[in-house]
Design an enzyme around this catalytic site. Structure first.
Site, PDB file in Angstrom:
ATOM      1  N   GLU A 199       0.834  -1.206   0.000  1.00  8.52           N
ATOM      2  CA  GLU A 199       0.000   0.000   0.000  1.00  8.52           C
ATOM      3  C   GLU A 199       0.873   1.262   0.000  1.00  8.52           C
ATOM      4  O   GLU A 199       0.518   2.284  -0.571  1.00  8.52           O
ATOM      5  CB  GLU A 199      -0.897   0.024   1.239  1.00  8.52           C
ATOM      6  N   ASP A 201     -12.777  -3.716  -1.979  1.00  6.40           N
ATOM      7  CA  ASP A 201     -13.814  -4.761  -2.025  1.00  6.40           C
ATOM      8  C   ASP A 201     -15.133  -4.250  -1.458  1.00  6.40           C
ATOM      9  O   ASP A 201     -15.156  -3.383  -0.592  1.00  6.40           O
ATOM     10  CB  ASP A 201     -13.364  -5.996  -1.225  1.00  6.40           C
TER      11      ASP A 201
END
Ligand code: ADE
Length: 240
Positions: free
Chosen positions: A11, A197
């Site tokens: 990330e 998601d």
């Protein structure tokens, strides 16, 4: 000085590369946490990464590592602002899409702490107020929402009910831990979360969506983090 507290190296890597941040040995060598620092738009920037588990060589996701990373980093050097940045789940039913960027507002909370005794229950959930991101979100075109934190990637029916009660729009695994530590030291904090998601999807498992969308969501997260620093540099002298 701004601290970005991040769980996964994947990330953080593109942001570290774009800002050309370099490793700085800040933590006790026994701890897995890492700090990369540099300057952008006149602001001192540090990315704090939770580091890797010794046994599994995997990123230390979750609230324990986030708590230590935040507390230890603050004790070494006080930042003016703390940002919990990373990927997260969100709800199609609440208008979210993969790749959306959310800024936390008005608070972050824990969604997996259940102590059904008055007072203890509220303390467990937390509800930590965050920096007022409303103008920033409007100007930069980001969404706003309550971020809730738990130590699991999936969402049990019990978690889902708690998130509904709290009014959570974004589900992660670190934000409330970072917010709790920031609140102890009275340092302003907020979150930048990029959606990997949709946790209310009935067709696709969360972990499969996460793996499929991680790379593109991280690209969006990186752009958002840079845009936020530019915004703060333009609108406030508090962070230089
Ligand atoms: N990070 C990315 N997706 C997540 C989810 N669904 N829950 C918690 N943390 C996440």
């Amino acid at each position: 000085m701004i601290y970005f507290i991040m769980a996964m190296e994947a990330e953080a890597r593109p942001f570290i590369k774009r800002l050309q941040l370099s490793e700085d040995l800040m933590f006790n060598l026994r701890l897995p946490m890492r700090r990369l620092k540099g300057k952008y738009c006149g602001i001192d920037i540090s990315v704090i990464i939770n580091g890797k588990d010794k046994k599994f060589n995997l990123d230390l996701i979750g609230t324990q590592a986030a708590t230590i990373a935040t507390q230890q980093a603050i004790e070494r050097q006080y930042p003016n602002l703390i940002i919990s940045a990373g990927t997260a789940g969100a709800f199609a039913g609440k208008g979210a899409d993969v790749g959306d960027i959310y800024l936390s507002y008005p608070h972050v909370a824990f969604h997996d702490r259940r102590v059904p005794i008055s007072g203890w229950n509220e303390m467990g959930i937390g509800s930590f107020p965050v920096y007022d991101t409303r103008k920033m979100a409007q100007e930069l075109g980001f969404k706003l929402g309550i971020v809730t934190t738990g130590d699991s990637l999936d969402m049990s029916p019990t978690d889902a009910a708690m998130i509904e009660t709290i009014g959570g729009e974004v589900k992660d695994m670190e934000a409330a831990a970072v917010a709790w530590v920031a609140s102890l030291y009275q340092i302003p904090m907020f979150c930048i979360k990029s959606v990997t998601d949709l946790v209310d999807s009935t067709h696709h498992a969360t972990h499969e969506q996460f793996a499929r969308n991680l790379e593109t969501s991280v690209e969006k997260l990186t752009d958002a983090m840079i845009t936020v620093v530019e915004y703060l540099a333009k609108h406030s002298s508090d962070y230089c």
